[in-house]
Scaffold this motif. Structure first.
Motif, short mmCIF file in Angstrom:
data_model
loop_
_atom_site.label_atom_id
_atom_site.label_comp_id
_atom_site.label_asym_id
_atom_site.label_seq_id
_atom_site.Cartn_x
_atom_site.Cartn_y
_atom_site.Cartn_z
N ALA B 71 0.63 -1.27 -0.05
CA ALA B 71 -0.21 0.27 -0.05
C ALA B 71 0.96 1.25 0.12
N THR B 72 2.06 1.34 0.75
CA THR B 72 2.83 2.50 0.75
C THR B 72 3.55 2.80 -0.62
N ILE B 73 3.84 1.68 -1.27
CA ILE B 73 4.21 1.80 -2.67
C ILE B 73 3.28 2.15 -3.60
N ASP B 74 2.05 1.94 -3.50
CA ASP B 74 0.89 2.21 -4.51
C ASP B 74 1.15 1.12 -5.60
N LEU B 75 1.72 0.18 -5.45
CA LEU B 75 1.80 -0.91 -6.44
C LEU B 75 0.53 -1.12 -7.02
N PRO B 76 0.14 -0.89 -8.34
CA PRO B 76 -1.28 -1.12 -8.73
C PRO B 76 -1.68 -2.56 -9.13
N ILE B 77 -0.77 -3.45 -8.66
CA ILE B 77 -1.31 -5.01 -9.06
C ILE B 77 -0.51 -5.73 -7.87
N ASP B 78 -1.28 -6.93 -7.46
CA ASP B 78 -0.65 -7.78 -6.69
C ASP B 78 0.15 -8.74 -7.24
N LEU B 79 1.30 -8.15 -7.35
CA LEU B 79 2.51 -8.98 -8.29
C LEU B 79 2.93 -10.27 -7.20
N PRO B 80 2.99 -10.14 -5.92
CA PRO B 80 3.49 -11.23 -5.29
C PRO B 80 2.58 -12.25 -5.44
N THR B 81 1.23 -12.36 -5.21
CA THR B 81 0.39 -13.08 -5.47
C THR B 81 0.31 -13.95 -6.69
N LEU B 82 0.41 -12.77 -8.05
CA LEU B 82 0.66 -13.71 -9.33
C LEU B 82 1.57 -14.34 -9.48
N LEU B 83 2.85 -13.96 -9.00
CA LEU B 83 4.01 -14.84 -8.92
C LEU B 83 4.23 -15.99 -8.38
N ALA B 84 3.63 -15.96 -7.20
CA ALA B 84 3.48 -17.26 -6.31
C ALA B 84 2.51 -18.31 -7.02
N GLY B 85 1.60 -17.87 -7.68
CA GLY B 85 0.81 -18.81 -8.34
C GLY B 85 1.57 -19.55 -9.49
N ILE B 86 2.39 -18.71 -10.20
CA ILE B 86 3.15 -19.10 -11.20
C ILE B 86 4.38 -20.21 -10.77
N GLY B 87 4.93 -19.80 -9.79
CA GLY B 87 5.73 -20.72 -8.98
C GLY B 87 5.06 -22.13 -8.72
N ALA B 88 4.03 -21.74 -8.06
CA ALA B 88 3.35 -23.08 -7.31
C ALA B 88 2.96 -24.13 -8.41
N ALA B 89 2.97 -23.93 -9.73
CA ALA B 89 2.63 -24.81 -10.88
C ALA B 89 3.89 -25.61 -11.11
N GLY B 90 5.02 -25.13 -10.61
CA GLY B 90 6.11 -26.08 -10.64
C GLY B 90 7.09 -25.83 -11.64
N PRO B 91 8.17 -26.42 -11.83
CA PRO B 91 9.23 -25.75 -12.97
C PRO B 91 9.01 -26.22 -14.29
N ARG B 119 8.47 4.51 -13.48
CA ARG B 119 9.21 5.60 -13.64
C ARG B 119 9.46 6.48 -12.63
N THR B 120 8.56 6.83 -11.66
CA THR B 120 8.43 7.14 -10.10
C THR B 120 9.47 6.58 -9.11
N ALA B 121 9.27 5.21 -9.36
CA ALA B 121 10.09 4.37 -8.38
C ALA B 121 11.55 4.38 -8.64
N LEU B 122 11.98 4.52 -10.12
CA LEU B 122 13.31 4.57 -10.45
C LEU B 122 13.90 5.98 -10.46
N ALA B 123 13.03 7.00 -10.10
CA ALA B 123 13.39 8.20 -9.80
C ALA B 123 14.06 8.83 -8.47
N ASP B 124 13.19 7.96 -7.59
CA ASP B 124 13.24 8.47 -6.28
C ASP B 124 14.20 7.11 -5.46
N GLU B 125 15.32 7.57 -5.02
CA GLU B 125 16.52 6.69 -4.70
C GLU B 125 15.79 5.82 -3.58
N GLN B 126 15.35 6.66 -2.54
CA GLN B 126 15.01 5.94 -1.47
C GLN B 126 13.79 4.79 -1.53
#
Lengths: 210, 210
Positions: B71-91, B119-126
């Protein structure tokens, strides 16, 4: 950018060749002309007219249009020449040579200059557009042609190669992503070199899988 | 960032749960705490203290620390969950599935939001530093673990995968490099999918070539 040309005009008469103001005036005119007309659309003649000097003087100071363009973007290294050398050695082992060039350039004393240059280029949309044109027309095109890759495969292979090279540069040398930084230069060259070789010279997989 | 916390303090008492100001106060406190202590160093307890609320209220509004960070980084999509789904289907076929996820996300209506976010994320070092930590700890780590890749290969393979994925995103969806844009989604998925599969599950080439 047109403002920059305007500013240099009062200084354009009565200058001796070799005057640093003339050099600056030509560079300002070149940046404005490249920005307005694109790399292909800008000619030495038009740049000279915008700077109020003879075209011969532009050649005298900066050589070819390619060299003038490189001067306007302040690229701190002659990448087109380095890349041409790698392509000229032929397709065998080109992937590892190309990966080796990236690592050797970005892990040399030139790296901070290149990183600063790339950050600036990415932040300035107009500048980025010019660099894109230049990279495709004067670097990628001649490189894939030297390897004897025919169209239409040439563009497809070039796109794949660019996607991997830019990813290495951004993840390792701009963002310092931890797992990418932890790879040794040799590990990176071996694995990424294999990918680049495949993208450049091996049969491409059939598209159409989901 | 500490200024942001300061500003929210006067508003922290006497608020009902559900008050949008409380939500904002928690988010501001979370951003400041993540920035000061890093993702691993920041706890819900410390964030709650900085916002002047009970830790239970933080959980009530935002769920887990991972979810609060997203929520703090305003990521507009739940990438961790999508990625976990892809990993869970195996190699088997994971490379093509992963490449397909990139294309389907970045060629969906979410793309402009994601591009602006990146773009915002890349521009803000912190901000970039926090996102790096989060991506490695909560996305790449669980993903490679789900595929059963042991350390120390896990980090090496993750680095290679990140270098290719980031390259596709930056060259095709941020910089619009012409040859990369010209690839069809299917061509990209087939070729990059093969590379990702190789980086994740095939034997790594011996390092040490020049």
């Amino acid at each position: 950018m047109p403002g920059a040309v305007e500013r240099t005009r009062p200084a354009r008469t009565g200058r001796r060749p070799g005057n640093p103001d003339t050099r600056t005036a030509i560079l300002d005119a070149a940046r404005a002309t490249f920005a307005a007309s694109g790399f292909d659309g800008a000619s030495i003649r038009r740049i000279a007219a915008a700077a109020g000097v003879d075209p011969a003087l532009v050649h005298h100071y900066f050589g070819t249009k390619d060299e003038l363009f490189l001067a306007t973007i302040d690229l701190p290294i002659d990448l087109p020449t380095l890349l041409a050398g790698i392509g000229a050695a032929g397709p065998d082992g080109v992937g590892v040579r190309l990966a080796g060039l990236i690592v050797s350039v970005w892990e040399s004393p030139m790296a901070p200059g290149l990183a600063g240059w790339l950050r600036t280029a990415l932040a300035d949309e107009q500048r980025a557009a010019l660099i894109r044109q230049f990279v495709v027309a004067r670097m990628v095109g001649p490189f894939t042609a030297a390897l004897g890759i025919p169209e239409p495969e040439r563009t497809r292979r070039a796109g794949l190669v660019m996607s991997q090279i830019l990813g290495v540069i951004v993840s390792r040398y701009l963002l310092f992503l931890d797992p990418v930084v932890q790879l040794t230069g040799e590990q990176l060259i071996a694995s990424v070199g294999q990918t680049l070789q495949r993208y450049l010279t091996e049969p491409l997989p059939p598209a159409g899988r989901p």
